[in-house]
Design a protein around this motif. Structure first.
Motif, PDB file in Angstrom:
ATOM      1  N   GLN A 115       0.815  -1.214   0.000  1.00  0.00           N
ATOM      2  CA  GLN A 115       0.000   0.000   0.000  1.00  0.00           C
ATOM      3  C   GLN A 115       0.854   1.272   0.000  1.00  0.00           C
ATOM      4  OE1 GLN A 115      -3.120  -0.170  -0.448  1.00  0.00           O
ATOM      5  NE2 GLN A 115      -3.878  -2.113   0.358  1.00  0.00           N
ATOM      6  N   SER A 116       2.157   1.106   0.210  1.00  0.00           N
ATOM      7  CA  SER A 116       3.047   2.259   0.352  1.00  0.00           C
ATOM      8  C   SER A 116       3.269   2.980  -0.977  1.00  0.00           C
ATOM      9  CB  SER A 116       4.396   1.793   0.917  1.00  0.00           C
ATOM     10  OG  SER A 116       5.330   2.858   0.927  1.00  0.00           O
ATOM     11  N   ASN A 117       3.546   4.274  -0.879  1.00  0.00           N
ATOM     12  CA  ASN A 117       3.916   5.054  -2.055  1.00  0.00           C
ATOM     13  C   ASN A 117       5.416   5.001  -2.325  1.00  0.00           C
ATOM     14  OD1 ASN A 117       1.265   5.985  -2.599  1.00  0.00           O
ATOM     15  ND2 ASN A 117       1.468   7.582  -1.035  1.00  0.00           N
ATOM     16  N   ASP A 118       6.170   4.362  -1.426  1.00  0.00           N
ATOM     17  CA  ASP A 118       7.610   4.202  -1.632  1.00  0.00           C
ATOM     18  C   ASP A 118       7.864   3.236  -2.795  1.00  0.00           C
ATOM     19  OD1 ASP A 118       8.218   5.893   0.473  1.00  0.00           O
ATOM     20  OD2 ASP A 118       8.217   4.262   1.948  1.00  0.00           O
ATOM     21  N   TRP A 120       8.826   0.335  -3.639  1.00  0.00           N
ATOM     22  CA  TRP A 120       9.097  -1.073  -3.371  1.00  0.00           C
ATOM     23  C   TRP A 120       9.003  -1.860  -4.677  1.00  0.00           C
ATOM     24  CZ3 TRP A 120      10.999  -2.921   1.042  1.00  0.00           C
ATOM     25  CH2 TRP A 120      10.809  -2.191   2.217  1.00  0.00           C
ATOM     26  N   GLU A 121       9.760  -2.960  -4.740  1.00  0.00           N
ATOM     27  CA  GLU A 121       9.631  -3.867  -5.882  1.00  0.00           C
ATOM     28  C   GLU A 121       8.310  -4.618  -5.763  1.00  0.00           C
ATOM     29  OE1 GLU A 121      11.733  -3.969  -8.322  1.00  0.00           O
ATOM     30  OE2 GLU A 121      13.354  -2.776  -7.452  1.00  0.00           O
ATOM     31  N   GLN A 122       8.004  -5.424  -6.774  1.00  0.00           N
ATOM     32  CA  GLN A 122       6.822  -6.287  -6.675  1.00  0.00           C
ATOM     33  C   GLN A 122       7.000  -7.276  -5.530  1.00  0.00           C
ATOM     34  OE1 GLN A 122       6.990  -7.365 -10.958  1.00  0.00           O
ATOM     35  NE2 GLN A 122       4.775  -7.143 -10.962  1.00  0.00           N
ATOM     36  N   PHE A 123       5.895  -7.777  -5.065  1.00  0.00           N
ATOM     37  CA  PHE A 123       5.887  -8.776  -4.006  1.00  0.00           C
ATOM     38  C   PHE A 123       5.563 -10.128  -4.615  1.00  0.00           C
ATOM     39  CE2 PHE A 123       3.074 -10.862  -0.675  1.00  0.00           C
ATOM     40  CZ  PHE A 123       4.137 -11.439  -0.008  1.00  0.00           C
ATOM     41  N   LEU A 124       6.411 -11.132  -4.373  1.00  0.00           N
ATOM     42  CA  LEU A 124       6.159 -12.486  -4.878  1.00  0.00           C
ATOM     43  C   LEU A 124       5.903 -13.408  -3.697  1.00  0.00           C
ATOM     44  CD1 LEU A 124       7.891 -14.403  -7.731  1.00  0.00           C
ATOM     45  CD2 LEU A 124       7.629 -15.512  -5.516  1.00  0.00           C
ATOM     46  N   ILE A 125       4.864 -14.217  -3.808  1.00  0.00           N
ATOM     47  CA  ILE A 125       4.526 -15.127  -2.726  1.00  0.00           C
ATOM     48  C   ILE A 125       4.156 -16.499  -3.274  1.00  0.00           C
ATOM     49  CG2 ILE A 125       2.082 -14.457  -2.696  1.00  0.00           C
ATOM     50  CD1 ILE A 125       2.217 -14.762   0.405  1.00  0.00           C
ATOM     51  N   PHE A 126       4.544 -17.537  -2.508  1.00  0.00           N
ATOM     52  CA  PHE A 126       4.106 -18.906  -2.778  1.00  0.00           C
ATOM     53  C   PHE A 126       2.958 -19.170  -1.802  1.00  0.00           C
ATOM     54  CE2 PHE A 126       8.588 -18.746  -3.950  1.00  0.00           C
ATOM     55  CZ  PHE A 126       8.594 -19.325  -5.213  1.00  0.00           C
ATOM     56  N   PRO A 127       1.724 -18.948  -2.206  1.00  0.00           N
ATOM     57  CA  PRO A 127       0.601 -18.918  -1.263  1.00  0.00           C
ATOM     58  C   PRO A 127       0.243 -20.262  -0.626  1.00  0.00           C
ATOM     59  CG  PRO A 127      -0.205 -18.805  -3.516  1.00  0.00           C
ATOM     60  CD  PRO A 127       1.286 -18.682  -3.594  1.00  0.00           C
ATOM     61  N   GLU A 128       0.760 -21.371  -1.167  1.00  0.00           N
ATOM     62  CA  GLU A 128       0.466 -22.660  -0.539  1.00  0.00           C
ATOM     63  C   GLU A 128       1.167 -22.780   0.814  1.00  0.00           C
ATOM     64  OE1 GLU A 128       0.047 -25.998  -3.872  1.00  0.00           O
ATOM     65  OE2 GLU A 128       1.704 -24.622  -4.300  1.00  0.00           O
ATOM     66  N   LEU A 146      -4.356  -9.847   0.903  1.00  0.00           N
ATOM     67  CA  LEU A 146      -4.880  -8.865   1.842  1.00  0.00           C
ATOM     68  C   LEU A 146      -4.851  -7.435   1.307  1.00  0.00           C
ATOM     69  CD1 LEU A 146      -3.362 -10.193   5.199  1.00  0.00           C
ATOM     70  CD2 LEU A 146      -5.779 -10.168   4.553  1.00  0.00           C
ATOM     71  N   PRO A 147      -3.803  -7.033   0.553  1.00  0.00           N
ATOM     72  CA  PRO A 147      -3.800  -5.650   0.050  1.00  0.00           C
ATOM     73  C   PRO A 147      -4.923  -5.356  -0.939  1.00  0.00           C
ATOM     74  CG  PRO A 147      -1.575  -6.563   0.036  1.00  0.00           C
ATOM     75  CD  PRO A 147      -2.517  -7.699   0.303  1.00  0.00           C
ATOM     76  N   GLY A 148      -5.527  -6.403  -1.534  1.00  0.00           N
ATOM     77  CA  GLY A 148      -6.611  -6.192  -2.487  1.00  0.00           C
ATOM     78  C   GLY A 148      -6.147  -5.608  -3.804  1.00  0.00           C
ATOM     79  N   LYS A 149      -4.868  -5.834  -4.132  1.00  0.00           N
ATOM     80  CA  LYS A 149      -4.299  -5.304  -5.367  1.00  0.00           C
ATOM     81  C   LYS A 149      -4.403  -6.335  -6.496  1.00  0.00           C
ATOM     82  CE  LYS A 149      -2.633  -1.451  -3.535  1.00  0.00           C
ATOM     83  NZ  LYS A 149      -3.010  -0.103  -3.983  1.00  0.00           N
ATOM     84  N   THR A 150      -4.250  -5.850  -7.722  1.00  0.00           N
ATOM     85  CA  THR A 150      -4.191  -6.761  -8.870  1.00  0.00           C
ATOM     86  C   THR A 150      -2.986  -7.674  -8.719  1.00  0.00           C
ATOM     87  OG1 THR A 150      -5.249  -5.172 -10.346  1.00  0.00           O
ATOM     88  CG2 THR A 150      -3.919  -6.885 -11.374  1.00  0.00           C
ATOM     89  N   ILE A 151      -3.184  -8.958  -8.980  1.00  0.00           N
ATOM     90  CA  ILE A 151      -2.082  -9.922  -8.873  1.00  0.00           C
ATOM     91  C   ILE A 151      -1.845 -10.555 -10.256  1.00  0.00           C
ATOM     92  CG2 ILE A 151      -2.634 -10.386  -6.453  1.00  0.00           C
ATOM     93  CD1 ILE A 151      -3.191 -13.138  -8.932  1.00  0.00           C
TER      94      ILE A 151
END
Length: 254
Positions: A115-118, A120-128, A146-151
């Motif tokens: 959610q930050s305006n800084d 930051w790089e993209q966030f990668l997650i292994f959701p399992e 949780l951020p509700g952003k486009t993935i």
């Protein structure tokens, strides 16, 4: 290293160099063919990359071929010689999976960065949240949603004739055997398939679990595999119980 702000200046250049060195290391262990299908979306379009299925420590190659986004890593990985420092340099978020309070802090930090305006790089997650044999997609944890952003969904497909990369709970060999057997293969092929970005509806933004479940269905369909509703906690309990002797099980019942 200050984890509250993204790397900038010469540190960011070094980060990109470490990303290139990571690709070299992956090729040194036999992954000469990393085929990219589709196009990775820019951070402004899809701030979050969801990678699955998660079946091996070799899945880290998805991080290097995604430009070294920040990710979630087990607290124990900080102690791995050399690799631990690289993980910290990538500004990974470390989590103690058995600590409920720490898991909540991890969710809060994911949300803060996304959610930050800084810059930051993209966030990668292994959701399992743990590794499986790739025959089904396990339940997705909601943290990355949780951020509700486009993935952007990212599929990891190993193309080896002999499966030496899978590192699962119920197997007779461990990390070193997986590593050595994979290195002994002349060429290890893997395909990274970037699907179209998925923008959540208002209902999905308000319900991260629904968001995660709908994305899991899209990815399972693209992979041609069924869904498995087991979670990391279910699997840990199942296999930790198997290691107990009958006397311990009986004593617990009493």
């Amino acid at each position: 290293m200050d984890l509250s702000k993204p790397l900038q200046g010469w540190r960011k250049c070094l980060k990109m160099m470490s990303c290139s060195l990571g690709r070299v290391c992956v090729r040194c262990v036999g992954f000469h063919n990393v085929d990219i299908i589709g196009t990775k979306a820019h951070k402004d379009i899809a701030p979050v990359i969801v990678a699955a299925p998660h079946s091996s420590f070799f899945d880290a190659l998805a991080i290097f071929w995604s430009g070294l986004p920040f990710f979630v890593s087990r607290e124990e990985n900080k102690e791995i010689p050399f690799i631990g420092k690289c993980i910290q340099f990538a500004q990974a978020i470390h989590v103690k999976r058995e600590d409920r309070n720490d898991r909540q802090k991890t969710k809060d930090e994911i949300n803060r960065r996304c959610q930050s305006n800084d810059p930051w790089e993209q966030f990668l997650i292994f959701p399992e949240g743990t590794t499986s044999n790739r025959k089904a997609l396990m339940t997705f944890k909601p943290g990355g949603f949780l951020p509700g952003k486009t993935i952007q969904p990212l599929l990891i497909k190993y193309k080896n004739h002999h499966d030496t990369v899978s590192w699962t709970w119920d197997q007779p060999h461990g990390f070193m055997s997986c590593f050595l057997w994979t290195c002994c293969q002349w060429n290890n092929r893997v395909e990274l398939h970037f699907l179209d970005p998925y923008t959540p509806s208002e209902e999905e933004r308000n319900d991260p679990r629904l968001f995660a479940e709908n994305v899991r269905q899209v990815m399972a369909t693209a992979l041609g595999v069924p869904l498995c509703d087991m979670t990391f906690e279910d699997i840990k309990e199942m296999y930790s119980t198997k290691t107990k002797n009958p006397g311990e099980k009986e004593e617990k019942k009493d």
